[in-house]
Design an enzyme around this catalytic site. Structure first.
Site, PDB file in Angstrom:
ATOM      1  N   THR A   6      18.967  59.674 174.712  1.00  0.00           N
ATOM      2  CA  THR A   6      19.065  61.114 174.505  1.00  0.00           C
ATOM      3  C   THR A   6      20.409  61.650 174.966  1.00  0.00           C
ATOM      4  O   THR A   6      21.016  62.499 174.299  1.00  0.00           O
ATOM      5  CB  THR A   6      17.915  61.812 175.249  1.00  0.00           C
ATOM      6  OG1 THR A   6      16.660  61.384 174.690  1.00  0.00           O
ATOM      7  CG2 THR A   6      18.023  63.322 175.152  1.00  0.00           C
ATOM      8  N   GLY A  49      16.312  53.786 179.044  1.00  0.00           N
ATOM      9  CA  GLY A  49      15.739  53.890 177.719  1.00  0.00           C
ATOM     10  C   GLY A  49      15.942  55.253 177.091  1.00  0.00           C
ATOM     11  O   GLY A  49      17.008  55.572 176.557  1.00  0.00           O
ATOM     12  N   CYS A  50      14.919  56.096 177.172  1.00  0.00           N
ATOM     13  CA  CYS A  50      14.940  57.358 176.445  1.00  0.00           C
ATOM     14  C   CYS A  50      15.923  58.363 177.029  1.00  0.00           C
ATOM     15  O   CYS A  50      16.485  59.175 176.292  1.00  0.00           O
ATOM     16  CB  CYS A  50      13.532  57.937 176.379  1.00  0.00           C
ATOM     17  SG  CYS A  50      12.406  56.882 175.426  1.00  0.00           S
ATOM     18  N   VAL A  51      16.144  58.339 178.348  1.00  0.00           N
ATOM     19  CA  VAL A  51      17.138  59.237 178.941  1.00  0.00           C
ATOM     20  C   VAL A  51      18.531  58.863 178.448  1.00  0.00           C
ATOM     21  O   VAL A  51      19.317  59.715 178.025  1.00  0.00           O
ATOM     22  CB  VAL A  51      17.062  59.191 180.482  1.00  0.00           C
ATOM     23  CG1 VAL A  51      18.265  59.876 181.111  1.00  0.00           C
ATOM     24  CG2 VAL A  51      15.770  59.837 180.959  1.00  0.00           C
ATOM     25  N   PRO A  58      13.592  56.322 170.867  1.00  0.00           N
ATOM     26  CA  PRO A  58      14.054  56.636 172.216  1.00  0.00           C
ATOM     27  C   PRO A  58      14.719  58.001 172.364  1.00  0.00           C
ATOM     28  O   PRO A  58      14.431  58.731 173.313  1.00  0.00           O
ATOM     29  CB  PRO A  58      15.029  55.488 172.523  1.00  0.00           C
ATOM     30  CG  PRO A  58      14.520  54.341 171.720  1.00  0.00           C
ATOM     31  CD  PRO A  58      14.015  54.958 170.451  1.00  0.00           C
TER      32      PRO A  58
END
Length: 213
Positions: free
Chosen positions: A158, A153-155, A124
């Site tokens: 990160t 998720g990935c936001v 992710p």
């Protein structure tokens, strides 16, 4: 907590939600915004066309101000060996990013240029297992304006890793999307409370413009 107190008031009273502000040397990080999330009927389709259009505008503002632009993308060999347990958890979904699957491509309206940085990832976070932090430190970047998908998720992953690596994460509210409005709202609330500054695209564009000269 009494019935009269709102969640916002409770968190504020506890001391959550402080502001990190805008740094002096930002970059725009576009997380995974590609065909998998923009193709109706695809497993990851998220109905985020408005957020995508806002991200295109953000990219133009970054280009005009000389702000570096970074794209993250996902790619696996067939079967997803690089993705480990993450791929094992949701193989049908992450199979969208197997090499050769057109859903793994960038949308033609928002593709990296030769001057942009592209980070290929398997998990992710755009930081996990990549050299993103080193690249940012080498360029003196102190702030990441983050757009993309998905917020939960990935936001989110990160942004949390950006904070841990010493970069100010600015989550651009109207340039980040999710497949469900309630999930979107809950994650934006929690990110603002603990890990990032949630800001509007107009504020980020003015911030970029103010850096010129």
């Amino acid at each position: 907590m009494s019935d009269q107190r709102t969640t916002d008031a409770d968190y504020a009273a506890a001391g959550f939600g402080g502001a990190l502000g805008f740094g002096r040397h930002p970059a725009l990080l576009i997380v995974d915004f590609g065909m998998a999330y923009l193709t109706p009927g695809a497993p990851l389709y998220a109905g985020v066309e408005a957020e995508f259009e806002t991200t295109i505008a953000l990219r133009a503002a970054a280009d005009a101000a000389g702000v570096p632009v970074i794209f993250s993308r996902v790619e696996y060999s067939p079967g997803g060996a690089e993705g480990g347990l993450f791929y094992r958890k949701i193989p049908h979904i992450l199979g969208s990013f197997d090499t050769g699957n057109p859903l793994a491509d960038f949308d033609p309206r928002l593709t990296p240029r030769t001057t942009d940085t592209v980070i290929t990832k398997h998990y992710p976070s755009a930081f996990f297992g990549t050299d993103l932090a080193d690249r940012l430190h080498q360029r003196g970047i102190d702030t990441l304006a983050i757009a993309g998908v998905t917020t939960s998720g990935c936001v989110r992953a990160t942004a949390l890793d950006a904070l841990c690596h010493g970069f100010i994460p600015l989550i651009v509210r109207d340039a980040c999307g999710d497949r469900d409005p309630a999930v979107q709202a809950a994650n934006l609330f929690d990110l603002q409370a603990k890990y990032a500054d949630v800001v509007e695209s107009g504020d980020v564009m003015r911030y970029f413009a103010g850096l010129k000269g």
